[in-house]
Motif scaffolding. Structure first.
Motif, PDB file in Angstrom:
ATOM      1  N   THR A 227      21.745  48.208  45.756  1.00  0.00           N
ATOM      2  CA  THR A 227      22.790  48.833  46.574  1.00  0.00           C
ATOM      3  C   THR A 227      23.894  49.470  45.739  1.00  0.00           C
ATOM      4  O   THR A 227      24.760  50.144  46.283  1.00  0.00           O
ATOM      5  N   GLU A 228      23.852  49.242  44.437  1.00  0.00           N
ATOM      6  CA  GLU A 228      24.891  49.784  43.565  1.00  0.00           C
ATOM      7  C   GLU A 228      24.310  49.963  42.167  1.00  0.00           C
ATOM      8  O   GLU A 228      23.379  49.258  41.777  1.00  0.00           O
ATOM      9  N   PRO A 283      30.056  38.956  39.016  1.00  0.00           N
ATOM     10  CA  PRO A 283      30.152  37.908  40.040  1.00  0.00           C
ATOM     11  C   PRO A 283      30.587  38.475  41.383  1.00  0.00           C
ATOM     12  O   PRO A 283      31.459  39.347  41.453  1.00  0.00           O
ATOM     13  N   ASP A 284      29.946  38.003  42.447  1.00  0.00           N
ATOM     14  CA  ASP A 284      30.234  38.383  43.837  1.00  0.00           C
ATOM     15  C   ASP A 284      29.838  39.819  44.163  1.00  0.00           C
ATOM     16  O   ASP A 284      30.152  40.312  45.254  1.00  0.00           O
ATOM     17  N   SER A 285      29.156  40.521  43.238  1.00  0.00           N
ATOM     18  CA  SER A 285      28.618  41.837  43.568  1.00  0.00           C
ATOM     19  C   SER A 285      27.404  41.655  44.474  1.00  0.00           C
ATOM     20  O   SER A 285      26.918  40.534  44.674  1.00  0.00           O
ATOM     21  N   GLU A 286      26.897  42.755  45.018  1.00  0.00           N
ATOM     22  CA  GLU A 286      25.741  42.661  45.907  1.00  0.00           C
ATOM     23  C   GLU A 286      24.518  42.110  45.174  1.00  0.00           C
ATOM     24  O   GLU A 286      23.761  41.310  45.720  1.00  0.00           O
ATOM     25  N   LEU A 287      24.316  42.539  43.930  1.00  0.00           N
ATOM     26  CA  LEU A 287      23.176  42.012  43.174  1.00  0.00           C
ATOM     27  C   LEU A 287      23.354  40.532  42.870  1.00  0.00           C
ATOM     28  O   LEU A 287      22.395  39.757  42.910  1.00  0.00           O
ATOM     29  N   PHE A 300       2.264  34.652  42.942  1.00  0.00           N
ATOM     30  CA  PHE A 300       1.041  34.230  43.610  1.00  0.00           C
ATOM     31  C   PHE A 300      -0.050  35.211  43.224  1.00  0.00           C
ATOM     32  O   PHE A 300       0.238  36.320  42.751  1.00  0.00           O
ATOM     33  N   PRO A 301      -1.324  34.845  43.332  1.00  0.00           N
ATOM     34  CA  PRO A 301      -2.403  35.684  42.820  1.00  0.00           C
ATOM     35  C   PRO A 301      -2.352  37.120  43.321  1.00  0.00           C
ATOM     36  O   PRO A 301      -2.284  37.372  44.526  1.00  0.00           O
ATOM     37  N   GLY A 302      -2.341  38.044  42.366  1.00  0.00           N
ATOM     38  CA  GLY A 302      -2.400  39.457  42.701  1.00  0.00           C
ATOM     39  C   GLY A 302      -1.090  40.090  43.093  1.00  0.00           C
ATOM     40  O   GLY A 302      -1.047  41.288  43.371  1.00  0.00           O
ATOM     41  N   ASP A 303       0.009  39.333  43.101  1.00  0.00           N
ATOM     42  CA  ASP A 303       1.259  39.898  43.587  1.00  0.00           C
ATOM     43  C   ASP A 303       2.418  39.009  43.153  1.00  0.00           C
ATOM     44  O   ASP A 303       2.219  37.895  42.659  1.00  0.00           O
ATOM     45  N   LYS A 304       3.628  39.499  43.326  1.00  0.00           N
ATOM     46  CA  LYS A 304       4.824  38.698  43.105  1.00  0.00           C
ATOM     47  C   LYS A 304       5.978  39.326  43.871  1.00  0.00           C
ATOM     48  O   LYS A 304       5.946  40.507  44.238  1.00  0.00           O
ATOM     49  N   ILE A 305       6.990  38.517  44.145  1.00  0.00           N
ATOM     50  CA  ILE A 305       8.204  38.968  44.821  1.00  0.00           C
ATOM     51  C   ILE A 305       9.354  38.685  43.860  1.00  0.00           C
ATOM     52  O   ILE A 305       9.662  37.525  43.581  1.00  0.00           O
ATOM     53  N   THR A 306       9.947  39.738  43.328  1.00  0.00           N
ATOM     54  CA  THR A 306      10.928  39.548  42.263  1.00  0.00           C
ATOM     55  C   THR A 306      12.292  39.127  42.801  1.00  0.00           C
ATOM     56  O   THR A 306      12.676  39.494  43.913  1.00  0.00           O
ATOM     57  N   MET A 307      12.995  38.365  41.968  1.00  0.00           N
ATOM     58  CA  MET A 307      14.350  37.937  42.329  1.00  0.00           C
ATOM     59  C   MET A 307      15.302  39.122  42.330  1.00  0.00           C
ATOM     60  O   MET A 307      16.158  39.262  43.218  1.00  0.00           O
ATOM     61  N   LEU A 308      15.156  40.002  41.354  1.00  0.00           N
ATOM     62  CA  LEU A 308      16.007  41.180  41.230  1.00  0.00           C
ATOM     63  C   LEU A 308      15.232  42.423  41.643  1.00  0.00           C
ATOM     64  O   LEU A 308      13.999  42.465  41.526  1.00  0.00           O
ATOM     65  N   PRO A 309      15.907  43.467  42.104  1.00  0.00           N
ATOM     66  CA  PRO A 309      15.210  44.720  42.418  1.00  0.00           C
ATOM     67  C   PRO A 309      14.514  45.269  41.175  1.00  0.00           C
ATOM     68  O   PRO A 309      14.996  45.090  40.054  1.00  0.00           O
ATOM     69  N   ASP A 310      13.410  45.972  41.385  1.00  0.00           N
ATOM     70  CA  ASP A 310      12.681  46.536  40.244  1.00  0.00           C
ATOM     71  C   ASP A 310      13.579  47.443  39.416  1.00  0.00           C
ATOM     72  O   ASP A 310      13.473  47.470  38.180  1.00  0.00           O
ATOM     73  N   ALA A 311      14.458  48.198  40.083  1.00  0.00           N
ATOM     74  CA  ALA A 311      15.337  49.110  39.346  1.00  0.00           C
ATOM     75  C   ALA A 311      16.258  48.345  38.407  1.00  0.00           C
ATOM     76  O   ALA A 311      16.545  48.796  37.287  1.00  0.00           O
ATOM     77  N   ALA A 312      16.733  47.184  38.834  1.00  0.00           N
ATOM     78  CA  ALA A 312      17.592  46.364  37.975  1.00  0.00           C
ATOM     79  C   ALA A 312      16.780  45.721  36.862  1.00  0.00           C
ATOM     80  O   ALA A 312      17.231  45.631  35.713  1.00  0.00           O
TER      81      ALA A 312
END
Length: 619
Positions: A227-228, A283-287, A300-312
């Motif tokens: 978002t930023e 601290p306290d930013s959207e990220l 998990f097999p074949g995929d993942k859900i990242t904690m941070l956006p790919d761009a970050a």
């Protein structure tokens, strides 16, 4: 004398046998006697007899025009005798009066009960609303019946498609779609999910599990959102090293890298470099809020859900050939005999010369070749060899040196390939745990996490520690030993792109290194909340990974048409399948000692329950 009276919400007639001031002893048409309160009696009559009166009254009741009856009574409260006289004419018969009571009682939308034998007509607006509701319910009942017929015939109603995710994962039991589904399932002696599977609503079980997990765990969406813009500092000192990382081919969040430099005094400088997203996420930013909301990358097999956006991630990941990346580095001075003489920590920019991948480098650097001077050269051989020897020394000093007699422990890597026709095929590749590459990286990370934990403790700066002193590993803000690893302190700090705990500890570390005020103080409520949230989320993510690995193990058996397979007894009827991380319960197994090998026949797979029916073939 006969009486018409109300009892337990219904209406009855009986003959009076005895009369008291407050009650009557009566006898019904079957000869049964009972006591009736005088206040419950609505009407006394002599003719006709009991065997005729209700038949006549019920017949008259069905002939009453309810709308005319409602119009007849007016706006005021009335007695049923008055309304019977208005509708049937003066001096209505007992049967007519009873017929009016029965018709009123059967039409609660038209009339409100006000007392013994007394009623009032419903206001016109209320009546219209009630009648509209009745029409709607009738229409819904017809629609539900049609849907149930389709489901019973093995067809998914088209109207279910827009609400299918909710029906599968978060059903609203007040909707007519769910009610129809539940009634159809009951009629077929199954459950709603199984019925939906039977009618083709779950074409891909893996996707069904994933969607359920996402709805429960990531209701805002699976992808972290940028978002930023992320701005990293450019005024950091540039490290005079050429760092390299070691990861699986699928890794994109490269948190850690290593470097090796020969010092003028004959010693070696070993660098452990950890990506520093903290330097670009305030601290306290959207990220920052997303870090504390998502808490960890999910694998998990074949995929993942990242904690941070790919761009970050792309800004901070230690990518080879990119501009030097911000990092928190620990430098060790190591003697030729592999003694660690000193350490220091700095915040800097680190150039990344190479991202080594397991599938490429292990062909050259493995159990047979590690530490040997002969053999062909390959990129980074000298660095890997030195660090592998250092890792072995560190492992021994922790009291965790390899036991040559210990059983071989195997890890498994899952790769899910999508073919041109869209079909997915899984590969399950075993990897011996403790290979030279694994040991090298693991020991360096144990060192940096334990040393930074100790540094934070000595600096009296709050941190999150992993402590094991009574068998169970737990997270706490109180420094303590990790008996399993054989270290005095252990604070996760080496994966800040993938774990919120490491992100928090990195904030504290940078404050320690720079001599600034740390974000979190001791006994900080936000720090305790983060620990609780992380524990819960990390357990849920691990459970999901286990479920998906189990699915792909079963899918592999079907994919490869495996009819028979071997396994070893863990205990009783619990069997560990050879060649994959799959454990099954096999009912009917004979009593065998743990470790016994059995051969099983695959019979039927229950994909929703992830169970495999099998039977003993041979032992």
């Amino acid at each position: 004398m006969h009486v018409f009276y109300e009892e337990d919400g219904g209406f009855k007639v009986a003959t009076v046998k005895e009369s008291q001031p407050a009650s009557l002893m009566v006898e019904d048409v079957r000869g049964k006697r009972s006591k009736v309160k005088g206040g419950n009696v609505l009407l006394k009559f002599e003719r006709p007899g009991l065997d005729e009166i209700l038949v006549q009254a019920e017949q008259l009741s069905t002939e009453i025009d309810i709308d005319l009856l409602w119009e007849t009574c007016g706006e005021h409260e009335f007695g049923f005798e008055e309304l019977a006289a208005e509708y049937f004419g003066a001096n209505p018969s007992a049967a007519a009066q009873i017929a009016v009571v029965l018709r009123i009682a059967a039409s609660p939308m038209y009339f409100y009960k006000k007392g013994k034998g007394r009623y009032k007509a419903a206001p016109e607006d209320n009546l219209k609303a009630a009648l509209a509701g009745l029409v709607r319910k009738q229409r819904e009942a017809e629609q539900m019946a049609a849907w149930q017929a389709e489901l019973a015939a093995g067809k998914l109603p088209e109207a279910f498609l827009p609400v299918l995710p909710k029906l599968l994962h978060r059903p609203d039991k007040n909707t007519i779609e769910y009610k129809a589904l539940a009634q159809a399932a009951d009629a077929l002696h199954t459950n709603t999910t199984r019925l939906l599977q039977n009618v083709g609503a779950i074409p891909d079980v893996a996707d069904y599990f994933l969607q359920g997990f996402l709805l429960e765990t990531f209701p805002k969406g699976r992808d972290a959102v940028m978002t930023e813009p992320v701005v990293t500092p450019t005024d950091l000192p540039l490290a005079k090293v050429q760092a390299f990382s070691i990861d699986d081919v699928t890794t994109t969040e490269i948190d850690d890298a290593l470097s090796l430099v020969k010092l003028p005094n004959g010693n070696w400088q070993v660098g452990i470099h950890i990506a520093a997203p903290v330097l670009g996420i305030a601290p306290d930013s959207e990220l920052d809020k997303q870090v504390f909301d998502r808490l960890s990358t999910v694998y998990f097999p074949g995929d993942k859900i990242t904690m941070l956006p790919d761009a970050a991630v792309q800004v901070f990941t230690l990518q080879e050939g990119a501009a030097p990346r911000p990092a928190v580095s620990m430098y060790l001075e190591v003697s030729p005999g592999f003694d660690i003489l000193s350490h220091r920590s700095v915040v800097e920019l680190v150039p990344i010369a190479a991202n080594l991948r397991h599938d490429q480098i292990e062909a050259h650097f493995n159990e047979l070749t590690a530490g040997k001077q002969d053999g062909p050269d390959f990129p980074w051989k000298a660095e890997l060899t030195f660090m592998w020897r250092l890792a072995g020394e560190m492992e021994g000093r922790r009291g965790r040196a390899d036991d040559p007699n210990a059983p071989v422990r195997i890890d498994y890597s899952f790769y899910v390939d999508t073919l041109e026709n869209g079909e997915k095929r899984v590969r399950i590749l075993p990897r011996k745990r403790g290979s030279p590459m694994d040991k090298l990286v693991a020991e360096m990370m144990i060192l940096v996490n334990s040393q930074w934990g100790k540094d934070l403790k000595e600096a009296e700066i709050a941190a999150i520690y992993r402590v094991q002193n009574n068998g169970r590993v737990r997270m706490t803000t109180q420094p303590g030993p990790h008996i399993g690893l054989g270290v005095e302190y252990y604070a996760w700090s080496s994966s800040p792109l993938r774990r919120a705990v490491d992100f928090v500890n990195q904030q504290q570390l940078i404050a320690m290194i720079n001599g600034t005020k740390p974000r979190f103080q001791k006994n900080d409520a936000e720090l305790f909340a983060a620990i609780g949230s992380f524990d819960t989320a990390y357990a849920a993510y691990a459970d999901f990974q286990d479920k998906m690995e189990r699915y792909w193990c079963l899918r592999y058996m079907e994919q490869e048409n495996i009819k028979e397979f071997s396994g070893s007894i863990i205990k009783e009827n619990l069997v560990r399948v050879d060649g994959m991380p799959l454990v099954l319960r096999v009912p009917g197994l004979p009593e065998l000692p743990a470790g016994s090998t059995v051969v099983l026949q695959r019979l039927k797979t229950d994909w929703l329950e992830l169970n495999l029916d099998c039977r003993l073939a041979t032992m």
